[in-house]
Design an enzyme around this catalytic site. Sequence first.
Site, PDB file in Angstrom:
ATOM      1  N   ARG A  70      28.226  12.045   6.458  1.00 51.46           N
ATOM      2  CA  ARG A  70      28.246  10.912   5.514  1.00 51.46           C
ATOM      3  C   ARG A  70      28.583   9.552   6.117  1.00 51.46           C
ATOM      4  O   ARG A  70      28.521   8.554   5.396  1.00 51.46           O
ATOM      5  CB  ARG A  70      29.222  11.164   4.353  1.00 51.46           C
ATOM      6  CG  ARG A  70      29.011  12.454   3.587  1.00 51.46           C
ATOM      7  CD  ARG A  70      27.689  12.486   2.882  1.00 51.46           C
ATOM      8  NE  ARG A  70      27.616  13.607   1.943  1.00 51.46           N
ATOM      9  CZ  ARG A  70      26.475  14.161   1.569  1.00 51.46           C
ATOM     10  NH1 ARG A  70      25.310  13.723   2.039  1.00 51.46           N
ATOM     11  NH2 ARG A  70      26.459  15.153   0.714  1.00 51.46           N
ATOM     12  N   ASN A 284      20.764  21.971  -3.501  1.00 50.11           N
ATOM     13  CA  ASN A 284      19.317  21.891  -3.326  1.00 50.11           C
ATOM     14  C   ASN A 284      18.940  22.328  -1.915  1.00 50.11           C
ATOM     15  O   ASN A 284      19.384  21.697  -0.963  1.00 50.11           O
ATOM     16  CB  ASN A 284      18.848  20.443  -3.559  1.00 50.11           C
ATOM     17  CG  ASN A 284      17.340  20.337  -3.584  1.00 50.11           C
ATOM     18  OD1 ASN A 284      16.640  21.347  -3.613  1.00 50.11           O
ATOM     19  ND2 ASN A 284      16.834  19.124  -3.554  1.00 50.11           N
ATOM     20  N   ASP A 311      24.769  23.390   5.948  1.00 48.87           N
ATOM     21  CA  ASP A 311      24.351  22.323   5.024  1.00 48.87           C
ATOM     22  C   ASP A 311      25.584  21.782   4.275  1.00 48.87           C
ATOM     23  O   ASP A 311      25.532  21.493   3.068  1.00 48.87           O
ATOM     24  CB  ASP A 311      23.283  22.799   4.030  1.00 48.87           C
ATOM     25  CG  ASP A 311      22.618  21.631   3.291  1.00 48.87           C
ATOM     26  OD1 ASP A 311      22.912  20.471   3.624  1.00 48.87           O
ATOM     27  OD2 ASP A 311      21.817  21.889   2.370  1.00 48.87           O
ATOM     28  N   GLY A 330      24.978  19.764  -3.779  1.00 49.22           N
ATOM     29  CA  GLY A 330      25.644  20.004  -2.508  1.00 49.22           C
ATOM     30  C   GLY A 330      26.925  20.802  -2.622  1.00 49.22           C
ATOM     31  O   GLY A 330      27.624  20.743  -3.631  1.00 49.22           O
TER      32      GLY A 330
END
Length: 443
Positions: A70, A284, A311, A330
């Site tokens: 991030r 997702n 992920d 997420g």
Amino acid sequence: MKEIPLLISGGRIIDPSQGADMVGDLLVLEGKIAWLGPGGSAPLQGDCAVISASGMIVCPGFVDLHCHLREPGFEQKETIATGTQAAARGGFTTVCCMANTNPPIDTEAVIEYIKGKTKEEGKVRVLPIACVTKGQRGEELVEMGKLAKYGAVAFSDDGRAVTNSRIMRHALEYSSLFRLPVIVHCEDIALTEGGAMNEGWVATKLGLKGMPAAAEEIMLARDLALAQLTGARLHIAHTSTAGAVELICQAKGKGISVSAEVTPHHLTLTEQRVLGYETDAKVNPPLRTEKDITALIHGLKEGVINAIATDHSPHTIVDKRCEFARAAFGISGLETALGSLLTLVHQDKLDLITLISKLTTEPAQILGTRPPVPYGLGTLQTGAPGDVAVFAPQIDWVVDPKAFASKGKNTPLKGQQLVGKVMATIVEGKIVYQDETIEIKPA
Ligand code: DOR
């Protein structure tokens, strides 16, 4: 100051890269693996630190091909400091960070920024994945050659599919000049628009719009066809359906240069986790069904799926504590990956050696050896980086997101008991994480 050697003694050493599975000692010297062999016979002179690993597994540090750190831009969700701390707690010594930052990783300046931050604050090795297209807009390719030179290890618009097939074709042709993989997020957005979870009976029951397995498989089939056309290296992110496993298997049979990863959550959780409008289970691609899990595990065992990647997708409470349809996709996964994956081993669905291989040697093989990937990543061979994970496969613990190093507390595993705990993580000979119960003694 000269570093003192580190001896990890009496553990079960598993290194799939050299077929090693033995109880013994591992010596790390000057940041590198120096020796492994029977207990008590390490070629040691003088002082050394000792981790007593009896009853524990000692293996190469885990290599995560897919996580979201991030930074820059979404520091409220995660930073390189907190994300790499979470990685260290999870046994990961190398993480590849995805490009959907702000600004995205589409210029050498952002790569330089990530490298600088990692040097200052990172606990583990961070390898950047650059965008396929500028701004992830799917319109214009990034300057792949320049980004590869600056240290991009792969290209991906993860979070989005590259919808234009001509651009995807060019991306594959261009990336093949550098032998770097294009990592694809397979989703036909015309089929998933407005979707929030897997299409099926649970979505119907909850009154939520579904995302069908076909949306993943259609885009995957296109990308496999383009990989065949171009001869380029394709890597499939977060494989989640039985049909996808079948398509990848067929493609490998045709000699297409494709590799694939699966996440711990797609291997262990089904769409039923969403019941109760559990936004922490919104991800997702979405959590699918038992049938998909069975196919994904089979795919791992048969070598159709090469790697397990987290992920890791940290989000804030504000992103998640809202109406299901509006919540972010997420799961924060670095700190629960090993514990949840060991469930499969404890249930005899997957053997420990295969599990370790999919977390170490095989993801490292996908990364290759082009700098900045160090030679010997994902192995315990002499001269390899001194990257080691030590874990206790039988120790149980309860997932408490408040205790996470990650800023992302978004896990559907909150309050769940997991069996198997990381006890120490070592990067280039330095202990970057140790469980409070581990004692490090001078020899
Ligand atoms: O669940 C997901 N979260 N899937 C993605 O593809 C992107 C990721 C994110 O960036 O949060």
